[in-house]
Design a protein around this motif. Sequence first.
Motif, PDB file in Angstrom:
ATOM      1  N   ARG A   3       0.852  -1.184   0.000  1.00 27.46           N
ATOM      2  CA  ARG A   3       0.000   0.000   0.000  1.00 27.46           C
ATOM      3  C   ARG A   3       0.886   1.230   0.000  1.00 27.46           C
ATOM      4  N   LYS A   4       0.602   2.186  -0.924  1.00 29.02           N
ATOM      5  CA  LYS A   4       1.331   3.433  -0.918  1.00 29.02           C
ATOM      6  C   LYS A   4       0.584   4.465  -0.093  1.00 29.02           C
ATOM      7  N   ALA A   5       1.289   4.940   0.686  1.00 29.22           N
ATOM      8  CA  ALA A   5       0.702   5.929   1.550  1.00 29.22           C
ATOM      9  C   ALA A   5       1.476   7.216   1.350  1.00 29.22           C
ATOM     10  N   LEU A 222      -5.500  -3.824  18.266  1.00 27.70           N
ATOM     11  CA  LEU A 222      -5.171  -2.689  17.394  1.00 27.70           C
ATOM     12  C   LEU A 222      -4.742  -3.150  16.009  1.00 27.70           C
ATOM     13  N   ASP A 223      -4.061  -4.283  15.933  1.00 33.30           N
ATOM     14  CA  ASP A 223      -3.737  -4.847  14.615  1.00 33.30           C
ATOM     15  C   ASP A 223      -5.014  -5.116  13.830  1.00 33.30           C
ATOM     16  N   ALA A 224      -6.010  -5.674  14.512  1.00 33.45           N
ATOM     17  CA  ALA A 224      -7.288  -5.955  13.856  1.00 33.45           C
ATOM     18  C   ALA A 224      -7.973  -4.666  13.427  1.00 33.45           C
ATOM     19  N   VAL A 225      -7.909  -3.630  14.266  1.00 32.08           N
ATOM     20  CA  VAL A 225      -8.507  -2.335  13.924  1.00 32.08           C
ATOM     21  C   VAL A 225      -7.877  -1.776  12.654  1.00 32.08           C
ATOM     22  N   ARG A 226      -6.566  -1.789  12.548  1.00 35.35           N
ATOM     23  CA  ARG A 226      -5.912  -1.229  11.357  1.00 35.35           C
ATOM     24  C   ARG A 226      -6.311  -1.990  10.095  1.00 35.35           C
ATOM     25  N   ARG A 227      -6.381  -3.305  10.186  1.00 35.14           N
ATOM     26  CA  ARG A 227      -6.809  -4.078   9.019  1.00 35.14           C
ATOM     27  C   ARG A 227      -8.222  -3.682   8.601  1.00 35.14           C
ATOM     28  N   MET A 228      -9.110  -3.525   9.575  1.00 35.68           N
ATOM     29  CA  MET A 228     -10.490  -3.173   9.251  1.00 35.68           C
ATOM     30  C   MET A 228     -10.591  -1.756   8.691  1.00 35.68           C
ATOM     31  N   LEU A 229      -9.840  -0.814   9.247  1.00 31.18           N
ATOM     32  CA  LEU A 229      -9.886   0.554   8.745  1.00 31.18           C
ATOM     33  C   LEU A 229      -9.418   0.636   7.299  1.00 31.18           C
ATOM     34  N   SER A 231      -9.784  -1.570   5.113  1.00 30.67           N
ATOM     35  CA  SER A 231     -10.796  -2.171   4.243  1.00 30.67           C
ATOM     36  C   SER A 231     -12.076  -1.342   4.203  1.00 30.67           C
ATOM     37  N   GLY A 232     -12.088  -0.185   4.890  1.00 30.87           N
ATOM     38  CA  GLY A 232     -13.231   0.706   4.810  1.00 30.87           C
ATOM     39  C   GLY A 232     -14.225   0.611   5.948  1.00 30.87           C
ATOM     40  N   VAL A 233     -13.947  -0.181   6.965  1.00 31.91           N
ATOM     41  CA  VAL A 233     -14.844  -0.307   8.115  1.00 31.91           C
ATOM     42  C   VAL A 233     -14.791   0.973   8.944  1.00 31.91           C
ATOM     43  N   LEU A 235     -14.800   3.555  12.216  1.00 31.69           N
ATOM     44  CA  LEU A 235     -14.067   3.504  13.479  1.00 31.69           C
ATOM     45  C   LEU A 235     -14.868   2.798  14.569  1.00 31.69           C
ATOM     46  N   ALA A 236     -16.135   3.141  14.654  1.00 33.06           N
ATOM     47  CA  ALA A 236     -16.965   2.550  15.717  1.00 33.06           C
ATOM     48  C   ALA A 236     -17.100   1.046  15.541  1.00 33.06           C
ATOM     49  N   THR A 237     -17.337   0.610  14.316  1.00 30.12           N
ATOM     50  CA  THR A 237     -17.484  -0.821  14.058  1.00 30.12           C
ATOM     51  C   THR A 237     -16.176  -1.559  14.299  1.00 30.12           C
ATOM     52  N   ALA A 238     -15.084  -0.983  13.825  1.00 25.06           N
ATOM     53  CA  ALA A 238     -13.778  -1.619  14.017  1.00 25.06           C
ATOM     54  C   ALA A 238     -13.466  -1.770  15.500  1.00 25.06           C
ATOM     55  N   ALA A 239     -13.749  -0.736  16.278  1.00 22.16           N
ATOM     56  CA  ALA A 239     -13.481  -0.793  17.713  1.00 22.16           C
ATOM     57  C   ALA A 239     -14.281  -1.907  18.374  1.00 22.16           C
ATOM     58  N   ALA A 240     -15.553  -1.995  18.036  1.00 21.55           N
ATOM     59  CA  ALA A 240     -16.411  -3.014  18.648  1.00 21.55           C
ATOM     60  C   ALA A 240     -15.997  -4.413  18.224  1.00 21.55           C
ATOM     61  N   ASP A 241     -15.743  -4.606  16.937  1.00 28.81           N
ATOM     62  CA  ASP A 241     -15.398  -5.933  16.446  1.00 28.81           C
ATOM     63  C   ASP A 241     -14.044  -6.415  16.954  1.00 28.81           C
ATOM     64  N   ALA A 242     -13.150  -5.487  17.265  1.00 29.04           N
ATOM     65  CA  ALA A 242     -11.819  -5.874  17.744  1.00 29.04           C
ATOM     66  C   ALA A 242     -11.797  -6.155  19.239  1.00 29.04           C
ATOM     67  N   GLY A 243     -12.886  -5.813  19.936  1.00 27.96           N
ATOM     68  CA  GLY A 243     -12.947  -6.129  21.353  1.00 27.96           C
ATOM     69  C   GLY A 243     -12.796  -4.957  22.296  1.00 27.96           C
ATOM     70  N   PHE A 244     -12.758  -3.717  21.769  1.00 24.40           N
ATOM     71  CA  PHE A 244     -12.669  -2.543  22.642  1.00 24.40           C
ATOM     72  C   PHE A 244     -14.050  -2.187  23.192  1.00 24.40           C
ATOM     73  N   ALA A 245     -14.065  -1.497  24.326  1.00 19.06           N
ATOM     74  CA  ALA A 245     -15.330  -1.129  24.956  1.00 19.06           C
ATOM     75  C   ALA A 245     -16.129  -0.184  24.072  1.00 19.06           C
ATOM     76  N   ASP A 246     -15.438   0.757  23.418  1.00 17.15           N
ATOM     77  CA  ASP A 246     -16.099   1.699  22.513  1.00 17.15           C
ATOM     78  C   ASP A 246     -15.025   2.384  21.666  1.00 17.15           C
ATOM     79  N   GLN A 247     -15.468   3.310  20.794  1.00 18.62           N
ATOM     80  CA  GLN A 247     -14.534   3.971  19.880  1.00 18.62           C
ATOM     81  C   GLN A 247     -13.505   4.821  20.624  1.00 18.62           C
TER      82      GLN A 247
END
Length: 275
Positions: A3-5, A222-229, A231-233, A235-247
């Motif tokens: 990925r070019k950033a 956090l690794d899971a959050v970055r992968r989801m972000l 892919s277009g997920v 922030l709120a969804t990524a936080a919940a799916d990765a196991g955090f209490a909230d965003q």
Amino acid sequence: MFRKAASARQDWVMRAEPTEGIERIEAWFHGKAYALHRHDTYAIGRTLAGVQSFSYRRGRRDSLPGNTIVLHPDEAHDGQAGTGEGFRYRMIYVQPALFQHALAGRALPFVEGGVTTDPRIAAATETLLQRVDHQFEPLEQSDALAELARALAAAAGMTGERGKGDYSAARRAREYLHANHTRVVTLEEVEAATGRDRWSLSHDFRTFYGTSPYRYLTMRRLDAVRRMLLSGVSLATAAADAGFADQSHMTRHFLKTFGLTPGRWLQIVGNVPRV
């Protein structure tokens, strides 16, 4: 694939697709790059142009082109340009578990200073610090990591003695946390999975993996959050799916770990440099 950033004066990051236990980037920043943060990996890199400055272990470090940077897991650091010209660098982030395969239960090597000109480390990083579009063969990467682990141990003056602790218990704890990182894990669960009491296990884990069990669990989230972000997920969804209490819980940990907010991280990873 990588990925070019964006154009000449914007900060950018090029990021290789992560492989198991290792992440590779090349980046350019013209001013402040990262706030003070810490992560549970080794960060090993090379300055390609400019002066790369950072705070590390109660002092300022300046890395010049050709210098090798070695940051130990869980050591706080930041990053900024040492001059008005900006700086460019490559970095690999290596999970300590990979080095443990080569170290066979020895304590993790600690190389003082943060910046080194040790020729053993410079030579051992040549393969791993290639351009981020280089595709490693599995054996190529494995051999390079083993060589780097041995070079770090030699530079740290380590003997062949094993670290003082229960490596098998620490490894079982790591595997259990890795498999269950998206949910709350109790102390009793980890004790049952490892056969080790929580206080001894905390010492063992830090000896062999350079961080605490909870920090390891948080980093996998956090690794899971970055992968989801990427892919277009959201922030709120990524936080919940990765196991955090909230965003907001996730964002606080993201900033403390990477020195950037999730939004800023997405912005620079999304830039395309003209180089």
